[in-house]
Design a protein around this motif. Structure first.
Motif, short mmCIF file in Angstrom:
data_model
loop_
_atom_site.label_atom_id
_atom_site.label_comp_id
_atom_site.label_asym_id
_atom_site.label_seq_id
_atom_site.Cartn_x
_atom_site.Cartn_y
_atom_site.Cartn_z
N LEU A 335 45.28 67.67 -6.77
CA LEU A 335 45.08 68.38 -5.29
C LEU A 335 43.86 68.35 -5.04
CD1 LEU A 335 44.82 72.47 -6.21
CD2 LEU A 335 45.78 71.56 -4.22
N PHE A 336 43.03 67.58 -6.05
CA PHE A 336 42.07 66.60 -6.20
C PHE A 336 41.93 65.06 -5.26
CE2 PHE A 336 37.91 64.26 -6.66
CZ PHE A 336 36.77 65.33 -6.52
N ARG A 337 43.52 64.71 -5.77
CA ARG A 337 43.74 63.62 -4.70
C ARG A 337 44.57 63.00 -4.11
NH1 ARG A 337 44.76 63.12 -10.98
NH2 ARG A 337 47.02 62.95 -9.92
N SER A 362 41.41 62.67 1.37
CA SER A 362 41.20 63.87 0.27
C SER A 362 40.36 63.86 -0.75
CB SER A 362 42.40 63.47 -0.57
OG SER A 362 42.33 62.98 -1.32
N CYS A 363 39.67 64.87 -1.37
CA CYS A 363 38.50 64.33 -2.33
C CYS A 363 38.02 63.24 -2.60
CB CYS A 363 38.54 66.12 -3.07
SG CYS A 363 38.33 67.13 -2.55
N VAL A 364 39.27 62.77 -3.58
CA VAL A 364 38.65 61.23 -3.79
C VAL A 364 38.80 60.07 -2.71
CG1 VAL A 364 41.55 60.81 -3.60
CG2 VAL A 364 39.72 60.23 -5.99
N PHE A 365 38.79 60.49 -1.58
CA PHE A 365 37.81 59.36 -0.11
C PHE A 365 35.97 59.16 -0.96
CE2 PHE A 365 36.60 58.84 4.24
CZ PHE A 365 37.95 57.79 3.96
N CYS A 366 35.85 59.86 -1.22
CA CYS A 366 34.10 59.87 -1.56
C CYS A 366 34.20 59.81 -2.96
CB CYS A 366 33.23 61.13 -0.75
SG CYS A 366 33.48 60.32 1.07
N HIS A 367 34.64 60.81 -3.90
CA HIS A 367 34.62 61.04 -4.76
C HIS A 367 35.59 60.41 -6.18
CE1 HIS A 367 31.94 64.44 -4.43
NE2 HIS A 367 32.81 65.15 -3.79
N ASN A 368 35.68 59.11 -6.07
CA ASN A 368 36.21 58.31 -6.05
C ASN A 368 36.13 57.82 -7.51
OD1 ASN A 368 34.75 55.77 -5.97
ND2 ASN A 368 35.34 56.31 -3.67
N MET A 369 34.73 56.98 -8.48
CA MET A 369 34.85 56.97 -9.26
C MET A 369 35.33 57.21 -10.28
SD MET A 369 31.11 55.58 -11.60
CE MET A 369 30.92 55.16 -10.20
N SER A 370 36.35 56.72 -11.25
CA SER A 370 37.34 57.16 -12.42
C SER A 370 36.51 57.82 -13.04
CB SER A 370 38.01 56.23 -12.64
OG SER A 370 37.58 54.96 -13.68
N GLN A 371 36.60 58.73 -14.28
CA GLN A 371 36.32 59.08 -15.09
C GLN A 371 34.67 60.36 -15.04
OE1 GLN A 371 35.97 56.70 -17.81
NE2 GLN A 371 38.11 55.95 -17.37
#
Length: 489
Positions: A335-337, A362-371
């Protein structure tokens, strides 16, 4: 003789009354800092790793009380709280010390230094929201060696504690300032927060500044308002404000503290229902420690994809209850992605980046750094947590009217209300008002409440804010899946 005995008994009684939460480290405490330690929280357990040489706490400036207020860096960055401070811990410390611990120091651990310090009500913002007072000069201090001339006026509309109308601390004082109230940011996983994914600041459309000494690009992700551009500057800022040191930290102290905090990694490693979270590639602090600089960005492994194998997990050794919770966490990661919604009226996202207003993502548009889940792109954003019409009423927080002198704010117009002008108090730009640096997302379950003003008391409140703000319309299952994901990070 009798008076001396009574004094000794009185001191002994006071000492016996003082108790601290499990895992709390006091300034000046003896012993070595544990290189691997695990602490329980409401959702499970958080693990903290310290790499490198053993640190003797009584001899290290991170743990030493270097000023008269009795605080040390450790006071507000406890391992049990993911190197930050939770409200639960703050309340437990108040109860156990009758408010005598240094974290309640008058300067910023109370709502205003002028208030009666022994009264619990004088510390209500810290006790109820986990907020420390931040006193910012107004007009702003010079930035990058240049004077800052603000392009907006600021008026105090509501001042519940008197600091912003004080002749000693407010904008009419001999040294004018504005008091805002913010959560302490965690000092863990810092190599991710200092990593730079772009050579320019796309959120302002300008070239990314370089560190004057090292020549390296500055990430802008260290402090909530980016007023200190690197770790060394942040330490000096904290030593002069939170620690109330009259003299700056020495170069040796700075180097020791920087080396120590860059060695710290923290993440949730156990969930009460899902079981262990750090098996194999499933994201514990060891993974954060071992990741190489080239793996810091969003290219390659998708954000939170380490949880994907759990979606249909049927492996032996996992109970049905654990399998259900793990499947929920995996759905939350997806969902986050992948859950798309319209992002609108958010400075640093819709303007000036040119994505349009609104933009579908989606959320990952800004919160995109892996890990890690913070932003690879430098710069600050405003999702409205402190600014009307999106911020909660919060009569216990100050309220300011911002009036742009030149161009109106791209989303709020020429005049608007905010509880905290954020980045605008640093740059003096009306368009930056309300912008805040994105939080890192590891160890979230250990350090509630959330957002810079502590407005989300629980993870559910955090998800609900985004749901209202962007009209996402999460189903109850989606809401719970996202909560479960974030509590597992």
């Amino acid at each position: 003789m009798q008076a001396s005995l009574l004094t000794m008994l009185s001191v002994s009684t006071i000492a016996a009354e003082v108790t601290y939460p499990e895992g709390w480290i006091k300034p000046g405490e003896s012993g070595t800092f544990k290189q691997s330690q695990t602490h329980s929280n409401a959702s499970g357990k958080v693990k903290v790793l310290a790499e490198g040489q053993l640190v003797e706490m009584s001899e290290h400036p991170f743990f030493q009380a270097l000023s008269e207020n009795g605080r040390a860096c450790i006071s507000c960055h406890q391992p049990s709280d993911g190197l930050s401070l939770s409200v639960k811990t703050i309340q437990d410390v108040w109860s156990g010390t009758q408010g005598r611990d240094p974290i309640f120091a008058a300067w910023d651990g109370s709502n205003c230094p002028d208030m009666p310090q022994k009264e619990k009500a004088s510390h209500s913002l810290l006790l109820d929201r986990g907020l420390f007072r931040i006193q910012m000069p107004w007009p702003p201090a010079p930035r990058y060696g240049k004077e800052v001339t603000p392009d907006f006026d600021i008026e105090v509309v509501r001042d519940p504690w008197g600091c912003n109308s004080s002749q000693k601390y407010g904008p009419d004082a001999a040294e004018p300032s504005i008091s805002v109230y913010r959560r302490p940011r965690p000092v863990a996983n810092l190599k991710y927060l200092t990593a730079v994914g772009f050579a320019y600041d796309p959120k302002q459309g300008v070239a990314l500044p370089r560190d004057e000494i090292s020549g390296e690009f500055l990430s802008g992700n260290i402090m909530s308002d980016n007023r200190s551009v690197n770790l060394k500057a942040q330490m000096q800022d904290a030593s002069g404000t939170h620690l109330e040191m009259l003299a700056a930290l020495t170069n040796e102290q700075v180097e020791k503290i920087e080396g120590f905090i860059l060695s710290i990694y923290a993440a949730q490693v156990e969930d009460n229902d899902a079981g262990k979270l750090d098996d194999g590639a499933f994201g514990g602090p060891e993974l954060l420690r071992d990741s190489k600089p080239g793996q810091l960005g969003s290219i390659g492994r998708a954000v939170w994809s380490e949880f994907e194998p759990w979606e249909e997990q049927k492996s032996t050794g996992v109970t049905p209850e654990q399998a259900d919770k793990r499947a929920s966490i995996a759905r939350g990661a997806r969902l986050f992605r992948e859950k798309m919604f319209l992002i609108s009226d958010s400075a640093g996202i819709n303007s000036p980046m040119g994505f349009g207003n609104p933009v579908l993502n989606s959320c990952v548009f800004c919160h995109n750094m892996s890990q890690m889940g913070n932003d690879v792109a430098p710069g600050q954003v405003d999702i409205g947590t402190t600014t009307k019409p999106f911020a909660e009423p919060a009569p216990e927080l100050p309220l300011f009217r911002v009036t742009c002198k030149g161009d109106p704010h791209p989303h709020y117009g020429r005049s608007f209300l905010t509880q905290d002008p954020g980045f605008g108090l640093v740059t003096g730009r009306c368009a930056d008002t309300g912008k805040i640096t994105l939080q890192s997302m590891r160890g979230l379950a250990a350090r509630a409440p959330y957002f810079s003003n502590g407005s989300a008391k629980t993870m559910g409140d955090l998800v609900d804010y985004y749901d209202r703000r962007y009209q996402i319309n999460f189903t109850e299952q989606e809401r719970q899946d996202l909560i479960n994901l974030m509590n597992s990070l």
